[in-house]
Write a protein that holds these residues in place. Structure first.
Motif, PDB file in Angstrom:
ATOM      1  N   SER A 141      74.652  81.711  86.628  1.00 43.13           N
ATOM      2  CA  SER A 141      75.235  81.978  86.854  1.00 43.13           C
ATOM      3  C   SER A 141      76.696  81.777  86.836  1.00 43.13           C
ATOM      4  O   SER A 141      77.571  80.909  86.024  1.00 43.13           O
ATOM      5  CB  SER A 141      75.268  82.128  87.893  1.00 43.13           C
ATOM      6  N   TYR A 142      77.819  82.566  87.299  1.00 42.23           N
ATOM      7  CA  TYR A 142      79.755  82.048  87.111  1.00 42.23           C
ATOM      8  C   TYR A 142      79.530  80.305  87.609  1.00 42.23           C
ATOM      9  O   TYR A 142      78.962  80.571  89.378  1.00 42.23           O
ATOM     10  CB  TYR A 142      80.398  82.862  88.237  1.00 42.23           C
ATOM     11  N   ALA A 143      80.430  79.697  87.313  1.00 40.92           N
ATOM     12  CA  ALA A 143      80.239  78.166  87.698  1.00 40.92           C
ATOM     13  C   ALA A 143      80.884  77.882  89.472  1.00 40.92           C
ATOM     14  O   ALA A 143      79.947  77.257  89.971  1.00 40.92           O
ATOM     15  CB  ALA A 143      81.355  77.228  87.023  1.00 40.92           C
ATOM     16  N   SER A 144      81.570  79.171  90.519  1.00 43.19           N
ATOM     17  CA  SER A 144      81.446  78.820  91.262  1.00 43.19           C
ATOM     18  C   SER A 144      80.536  79.311  92.666  1.00 43.19           C
ATOM     19  O   SER A 144      80.265  78.905  93.486  1.00 43.19           O
ATOM     20  CB  SER A 144      83.005  79.095  91.556  1.00 43.19           C
ATOM     21  N   LEU A 145      79.348  79.694  91.555  1.00 43.92           N
ATOM     22  CA  LEU A 145      78.621  79.872  92.613  1.00 43.92           C
ATOM     23  C   LEU A 145      76.854  78.561  91.980  1.00 43.92           C
ATOM     24  O   LEU A 145      76.319  79.001  92.419  1.00 43.92           O
ATOM     25  CB  LEU A 145      77.412  81.101  91.409  1.00 43.92           C
ATOM     26  N   LYS A 146      77.333  77.831  91.342  1.00 41.98           N
ATOM     27  CA  LYS A 146      76.006  76.353  90.730  1.00 41.98           C
ATOM     28  C   LYS A 146      75.929  76.075  91.935  1.00 41.98           C
ATOM     29  O   LYS A 146      74.449  75.835  92.662  1.00 41.98           O
ATOM     30  CB  LYS A 146      76.965  75.699  90.780  1.00 41.98           C
ATOM     31  N   THR A 147      76.226  75.670  93.559  1.00 43.25           N
ATOM     32  CA  THR A 147      76.274  74.385  94.534  1.00 43.25           C
ATOM     33  C   THR A 147      76.078  76.239  96.046  1.00 43.25           C
ATOM     34  O   THR A 147      74.464  75.568  96.325  1.00 43.25           O
ATOM     35  CB  THR A 147      77.339  75.111  95.381  1.00 43.25           C
ATOM     36  N   ASP A 148      75.698  76.885  95.853  1.00 44.17           N
ATOM     37  CA  ASP A 148      74.817  78.084  96.650  1.00 44.17           C
ATOM     38  C   ASP A 148      73.933  78.154  95.654  1.00 44.17           C
ATOM     39  O   ASP A 148      73.019  78.152  97.125  1.00 44.17           O
ATOM     40  CB  ASP A 148      75.969  79.326  96.479  1.00 44.17           C
ATOM     41  N   LEU A 149      73.246  78.448  94.553  1.00 41.04           N
ATOM     42  CA  LEU A 149      72.220  78.711  94.279  1.00 41.04           C
ATOM     43  C   LEU A 149      70.888  77.508  94.583  1.00 41.04           C
ATOM     44  O   LEU A 149      70.479  77.550  95.130  1.00 41.04           O
ATOM     45  CB  LEU A 149      72.154  78.672  92.844  1.00 41.04           C
ATOM     46  N   LYS A 150      72.409  75.799  94.015  1.00 32.63           N
ATOM     47  CA  LYS A 150      71.215  75.011  94.610  1.00 32.63           C
ATOM     48  C   LYS A 150      70.814  75.310  96.254  1.00 32.63           C
ATOM     49  O   LYS A 150      69.539  74.105  96.477  1.00 32.63           O
ATOM     50  CB  LYS A 150      72.338  74.142  94.521  1.00 32.63           C
ATOM     51  N   ASN A 151      71.993  75.467  96.456  1.00 30.77           N
ATOM     52  CA  ASN A 151      71.195  74.938  98.176  1.00 30.77           C
ATOM     53  C   ASN A 151      70.339  76.165  98.933  1.00 30.77           C
ATOM     54  O   ASN A 151      69.609  76.098  99.711  1.00 30.77           O
ATOM     55  CB  ASN A 151      72.568  75.364  98.997  1.00 30.77           C
ATOM     56  N   ALA A 152      70.280  77.485  97.628  1.00 32.77           N
ATOM     57  CA  ALA A 152      69.592  78.140  97.962  1.00 32.77           C
ATOM     58  C   ALA A 152      67.790  78.221  97.946  1.00 32.77           C
ATOM     59  O   ALA A 152      67.430  78.359  97.443  1.00 32.77           O
ATOM     60  CB  ALA A 152      69.491  79.367  97.788  1.00 32.77           C
ATOM     61  N   GLY A 153      68.038  77.188  97.398  1.00 31.63           N
ATOM     62  CA  GLY A 153      66.569  76.467  96.322  1.00 31.63           C
ATOM     63  C   GLY A 153      66.160  76.326  95.107  1.00 31.63           C
ATOM     64  O   GLY A 153      65.293  75.921  94.392  1.00 31.63           O
ATOM     65  N   ALA A 154      67.352  77.176  94.069  1.00 27.39           N
ATOM     66  CA  ALA A 154      67.628  77.865  92.760  1.00 27.39           C
ATOM     67  C   ALA A 154      68.241  76.232  91.920  1.00 27.39           C
ATOM     68  O   ALA A 154      68.093  75.215  92.132  1.00 27.39           O
ATOM     69  CB  ALA A 154      68.295  78.483  91.719  1.00 27.39           C
ATOM     70  N   THR A 155      66.900  75.912  90.747  1.00 23.88           N
ATOM     71  CA  THR A 155      67.962  74.872  89.515  1.00 23.88           C
ATOM     72  C   THR A 155      68.782  75.840  88.761  1.00 23.88           C
ATOM     73  O   THR A 155      68.262  77.059  87.997  1.00 23.88           O
ATOM     74  CB  THR A 155      66.522  74.518  88.993  1.00 23.88           C
ATOM     75  N   TRP A 156      70.043  74.457  89.070  1.00 26.26           N
ATOM     76  CA  TRP A 156      71.319  75.804  88.030  1.00 26.26           C
ATOM     77  C   TRP A 156      71.318  75.084  86.836  1.00 26.26           C
ATOM     78  O   TRP A 156      71.617  73.773  86.784  1.00 26.26           O
ATOM     79  CB  TRP A 156      72.353  75.871  89.334  1.00 26.26           C
ATOM     80  N   VAL A 157      71.496  76.013  85.840  1.00 24.75           N
ATOM     81  CA  VAL A 157      71.353  75.286  84.121  1.00 24.75           C
ATOM     82  C   VAL A 157      72.786  75.677  83.634  1.00 24.75           C
ATOM     83  O   VAL A 157      73.286  77.326  83.881  1.00 24.75           O
ATOM     84  CB  VAL A 157      70.550  75.242  83.831  1.00 24.75           C
ATOM     85  N   ASP A 158      73.903  75.185  83.164  1.00 20.49           N
ATOM     86  CA  ASP A 158      74.868  75.476  82.150  1.00 20.49           C
ATOM     87  C   ASP A 158      74.882  75.947  80.981  1.00 20.49           C
ATOM     88  O   ASP A 158      74.899  75.509  80.355  1.00 20.49           O
ATOM     89  CB  ASP A 158      75.803  74.386  82.576  1.00 20.49           C
ATOM     90  N   LYS A 159      74.415  77.578  81.262  1.00 18.77           N
ATOM     91  CA  LYS A 159      73.121  78.080  79.958  1.00 18.77           C
ATOM     92  C   LYS A 159      73.807  78.910  79.579  1.00 18.77           C
ATOM     93  O   LYS A 159      74.778  80.218  80.854  1.00 18.77           O
ATOM     94  CB  LYS A 159      72.422  77.871  78.943  1.00 18.77           C
ATOM     95  N   GLU A 160      74.267  80.335  77.944  1.00 15.94           N
ATOM     96  CA  GLU A 160      74.561  81.370  78.072  1.00 15.94           C
ATOM     97  C   GLU A 160      73.991  81.727  78.225  1.00 15.94           C
ATOM     98  O   GLU A 160      73.849  83.364  79.155  1.00 15.94           O
ATOM     99  CB  GLU A 160      75.423  81.487  76.421  1.00 15.94           C
ATOM    100  N   VAL A 161      72.711  81.951  78.715  1.00 12.23           N
ATOM    101  CA  VAL A 161      71.141  82.709  79.121  1.00 12.23           C
ATOM    102  C   VAL A 161      70.358  82.130  79.624  1.00 12.23           C
ATOM    103  O   VAL A 161      69.549  80.851  78.408  1.00 12.23           O
ATOM    104  CB  VAL A 161      71.328  83.887  78.189  1.00 12.23           C
ATOM    105  N   VAL A 162      69.529  82.506  80.790  1.00 13.72           N
ATOM    106  CA  VAL A 162      68.217  81.729  81.133  1.00 13.72           C
ATOM    107  C   VAL A 162      67.545  82.844  81.376  1.00 13.72           C
ATOM    108  O   VAL A 162      67.887  83.827  82.230  1.00 13.72           O
ATOM    109  CB  VAL A 162      68.601  81.171  82.227  1.00 13.72           C
ATOM    110  N   VAL A 163      66.341  82.377  80.314  1.00 16.48           N
ATOM    111  CA  VAL A 163      65.278  83.296  81.811  1.00 16.48           C
ATOM    112  C   VAL A 163      64.114  82.817  82.089  1.00 16.48           C
ATOM    113  O   VAL A 163      63.362  81.951  81.786  1.00 16.48           O
ATOM    114  CB  VAL A 163      64.523  84.498  79.674  1.00 16.48           C
ATOM    115  N   ASP A 164      64.181  83.375  82.602  1.00 12.27           N
ATOM    116  CA  ASP A 164      62.579  82.838  83.401  1.00 12.27           C
ATOM    117  C   ASP A 164      61.784  83.619  84.299  1.00 12.27           C
ATOM    118  O   ASP A 164      61.737  84.179  85.527  1.00 12.27           O
ATOM    119  CB  ASP A 164      63.248  82.215  85.224  1.00 12.27           C
ATOM    120  N   SER A 165      60.471  83.413  84.121  1.00 10.56           N
ATOM    121  CA  SER A 165      59.669  84.864  84.153  1.00 10.56           C
ATOM    122  C   SER A 165      60.544  86.177  84.609  1.00 10.56           C
ATOM    123  O   SER A 165      59.504  86.843  85.768  1.00 10.56           O
ATOM    124  CB  SER A 165      58.590  84.076  85.675  1.00 10.56           C
TER     125      SER A 165
END
Length: 197
Positions: A141-165
């Protein structure tokens, strides 16, 4: 002589597929228009679903007003079963407005419940958090959402595109080429069993 029109229609990966674009006022213009054009180029039919009833005014980098785009369907009337997949452009104001609306959250959750492809870029994953669909998923996501996503139980990675199922995510407008290619690929593949609420 070969009929090139017929040839294009049969080889376009999204022919016959209707794709929902979920956006409201403040959407980042290029994150709406670039994927929209990619879906059209692949033979799909994009449809703008919104909190607005008539038009959506986009923004350019959250500072300058952009163009206005006609709304095809109000979100309260939209049904996930009518679409092959969902594209969620970013924009801070857009994502913040969408994530607080119950009709939006129900619409988003239904795509996951039906195992359909969803693509979200930049600030759009904020809405995914409120829809309760990011836990256990890998995304960016946009970098500023990293903590919000981690707190919601997601694994955040810094890549141009991520595909998960069937869930495709990217960071910002600089990633649009990769984002567009993957969202078209995932839409063409159709349902993904790993895509669920």
């Amino acid at each position: 002589m070969t009929d090139t029109t017929q040839q294009t229609e049969t080889t376009a990966p999204l022919t016959g597929k209707k794709v929902a674009f979920l956006a409201t006022k403040g959407v980042e213009q290029v994150e709406l228009t670039s994927p929209w054009e990619a879906v059209l180029a692949a033979g799909g039919t994009p449809s703008l679903v919104s909190l607005e009833k008539e038009t959506v005014t986009a923004m350019k980098q959250d500072w300058e007003h952009g163009e206005s785009f006609p709304v095809d369907l109000h979100v309260s009337e939209a049904k996930a079963e009518d679409f092959a997949g969902l594209v969620m452009p970013g924009g801070t104001l857009n994502a913040d407005a969408l994530r607080g609306d119950e009709d939006v959250l129900a619409f988003v959750r239904d795509f996951f419940a039906q195992h359909k492809p969803v693509a979200a870029i930049c600030h759009a994953p904020w809405t995914l958090i409120d829809a309760g669909v990011v836990e256990g998923r890998e995304l960016t996501s946009y970098a500023s959402l990293k903590t919000d996503l981690k707190n919601a139980g997601a694994t955040w990675v810094d890549k141009e595109v991520v595909v998960d199922s069937g869930l495709t995510t990217s960071r910002n407008p600089g990633d649009l080429d990769a984002f567009n290619a993957k969202l078209v690929e995932e839409l063409a593949e159709g349902r993904h069993e790993g895509q669920s609420v």
